[in-house]
Design an enzyme around this catalytic site. Structure first.
Site, PDB file in Angstrom:
ATOM      1  N   SER A 125      -5.475  -3.521  -5.710  1.00 34.15           N
ATOM      2  CA  SER A 125      -5.443  -2.700  -6.911  1.00 34.15           C
ATOM      3  C   SER A 125      -6.384  -3.264  -7.983  1.00 34.15           C
ATOM      4  O   SER A 125      -7.561  -3.479  -7.710  1.00 34.15           O
ATOM      5  CB  SER A 125      -4.002  -2.579  -7.415  1.00 34.15           C
ATOM      6  OG  SER A 125      -3.870  -1.516  -8.324  1.00 34.15           O
ATOM      7  N   ASP A 134      -3.592   7.398  -0.538  1.00 34.88           N
ATOM      8  CA  ASP A 134      -3.551   6.862  -1.894  1.00 34.88           C
ATOM      9  C   ASP A 134      -4.450   7.682  -2.802  1.00 34.88           C
ATOM     10  O   ASP A 134      -5.674   7.679  -2.647  1.00 34.88           O
ATOM     11  CB  ASP A 134      -4.007   5.399  -1.864  1.00 34.88           C
ATOM     12  CG  ASP A 134      -4.127   4.795  -3.255  1.00 34.88           C
ATOM     13  OD1 ASP A 134      -3.581   5.383  -4.205  1.00 34.88           O
ATOM     14  OD2 ASP A 134      -4.752   3.724  -3.375  1.00 34.88           O
ATOM     15  N   HIS A 167      -0.658   3.369  -1.752  1.00 32.55           N
ATOM     16  CA  HIS A 167      -1.093   2.305  -2.662  1.00 32.55           C
ATOM     17  C   HIS A 167       0.055   1.306  -2.823  1.00 32.55           C
ATOM     18  O   HIS A 167       1.028   1.573  -3.508  1.00 32.55           O
ATOM     19  CB  HIS A 167      -1.447   2.902  -4.025  1.00 32.55           C
ATOM     20  CG  HIS A 167      -2.124   1.957  -4.954  1.00 32.55           C
ATOM     21  ND1 HIS A 167      -3.474   1.802  -4.982  1.00 32.55           N
ATOM     22  CD2 HIS A 167      -1.641   1.096  -5.888  1.00 32.55           C
ATOM     23  CE1 HIS A 167      -3.814   0.909  -5.894  1.00 32.55           C
ATOM     24  NE2 HIS A 167      -2.704   0.470  -6.460  1.00 32.55           N
TER      25      HIS A 167
END
Length: 463
Positions: A184, A384, A440
């Protein structure tokens, strides 16, 4: 004395001072038992603090887990969870660590959340340092008010300092191959840390770090690539219509960066963008196939967790177990958390108002790595929408790397687990992979496939 000799002497003094001021028995602890796990831990877990900064005013907390295979020769991974402000404990229990919460167990309001072993932990093939960074994340804290002021560059420098001190205290791991890893928002931090290490090695700072590459999961690397890739991804998976996407591309001239920052006077572009945003926001962005859930307060009231509650499909509800566990007094004692340093632990600290996101893109860092003997693994869950794989491909294309292996499927137990592309620009190699059906971030949704991916990549085998 020449400049390089001065740097080397300063580096030696740095290590000596670090050793003198460190009482290692007080700084780190081997944990045999953890509340919530019913027996002696079947792996080696160490927790501790390492002070960084001019006066060591920032105390970074870490969890270190030795490889369950062969700690002496298996690689060493430094793991940074994104945010900024998300605790490494989230990566440990929800992604790649050897423990995960037992969601099928029954809970009462007085129970400590229960753990079970994760058969797909990356500690099956690597030693992993899970680091709470930046300051204010997890159990990391500052000794002064000013210590909480940080940014992307300063955080990266502190992480490099942490690594040097950690390796000085754990000298048996100096020879292990090191991979700086994270997901991330850490897509911005990891490349900066890698560059800090390369600079330190070039200037002969000690200890020399045996860095071999880096690993990025669902990474936010370039703000512009991130912004421009999201509408393209939403169109690709049918969240927005052909007509709307075409209209938006024409009206915005193919560039959505200024629109998302509300910095455009182009009315037609803004209207098209807002229409796309509305259609995208009604789905669950971390995984478009899962239900969109109501956000839960980071300081919930003590609740009764039952089997029916845990079986609810909303992941934010599952995350609540980490709050219950990490804020338990017995847990803090078991982890040797210093009293009075962190009032209330949160999985992701979204109130880091003293942190400045001052790096828009780290693509230039990747560009510079093309001259280094480094390997990179970049992976994304293909469901995601928060940081879609399309955005990642946008910035990878900017590197102008040669394609060694074109987009091809890779398999686990005879089933397609994702698609891989191999890039190179001697001596640098980059592997990009999607993880089919993952969100994610990928290991949380597809742990078995993610372990197979990292095991093969670390072992220099094709995915």
């Amino acid at each position: 004395m020449e400049h390089k000799e001065k740097l080397k002497m300063m580096s030696i003094i740095f290590v000596i001072i670090s050793l003198l001021i460190c009482n290692c028995e007080e700084e780190s602890h081997i944990i045999k038992f953890l509340p919530g796990y019913p027996a002696i831990l079947p792996f080696t877990l160490e927790t501790g603090y390492i002070g960084v900064g001019k006066l060591e005013e920032v105390e970074l907390f870490y969890y270190f887990i030795e490889s369950e295979r062969d700690p002496a020769i298996d690689p060493l991974l430094l793991w940074l969870t994104g945010g900024p402000g998300c605790s490494a404990f989230s990566g440990l229990v929800f992604e790649i660590g050897p423990l995960t919460f037992n969601y099928s167990a029954s809970y009462s309001s007085t129970d400590t959340p229960k753990f079970q072993l994760n058969p797909y932990s990356w500690t099956k093939v690597a030693n992993i340092i899970f680091l709470d960074s930046p300051v204010g994340t997890g159990f990391s804290y500052g000794t002064t008010a000013d210590a909480y002021y940080s940014d992307d560059i300063l955080q990266s420098q502190y992480i490099y300092e942490f690594l040097r001190k950690w390796l000085t205290r754990h000298s048996k791991f100096k020879a292990n191959h090191l991979y700086v890893s994270g997901d991330s928002y850490s897509g911005k931090i990891v490349p900066i840390v890698v560059q800090e290490i390369l600079n330190g090695n070039k200037n002969k700072l000690v200890p020399k770090i045996n860095i071999k590459g880096y690993i990025l999961g669902n990474p936010k690397t370039s703000d512009d690539a991130f912004t421009n890739g999201r509408p393209k991804y939403a169109h690709r998976i049918s969240l927005i219509s052909d007509e709307l996407y075409k209209s938006a591309r024409i009206n915005c001239r193919g560039d959505f960066t200024n629109v998302e920052e509300a910095n455009t006077s182009n009315t037609k572009c803004l209207e098209s963008f807002q229409a796309m945003l509305h259609l995208r926001n009604v789905v669950n962005e971390p995984h478009v196939l899962e239900p969109k859930c109501v956000y839960l307060s980071p300081k919930p009231h003590k609740m009764t967790l039952t089997k029916d509650y845990i079986k609810q499909p909303c992941r934010p509800q599952l995350y609540m177990l980490s709050y219950e566990w990490a804020n338990d007094i017995q847990v803090r004692e078991a982890l040797h958390i210093r009293e009075g340093t962190v009032d209330y632990w949160v999985r992701c600290n979204h109130s880091l108002n003293t942190y400045t996101q001052n790096v828009r893109s780290t693509v230039d860092y990747h560009e510079g790595f093309k001259k280094q003997f480094l390997r990179a693994l970049v992976y994304s869950g293909d469901q995601d929408a928060a940081i879609p794989y399309v955005s990642t491909l946008e910035w990878i294309k900017q590197l102008n790397l040669s394609v060694d292996i074109k987009w091809s499927p890779w398999f686990v137990d005879g089933q397609v687990a994702g698609y891989v592309t191999q890039y190179w620009s001697f001596p640098y190699r980059l592997t990009f992979s999607t993880v089919k059906g993952a969100g994610h971030t990928a290991p949380e949704y597809k742990p078995r496939e993610s372990l197979a991916m990292i095991d093969r990549w670390l072992g220099l085998s094709p995915l």
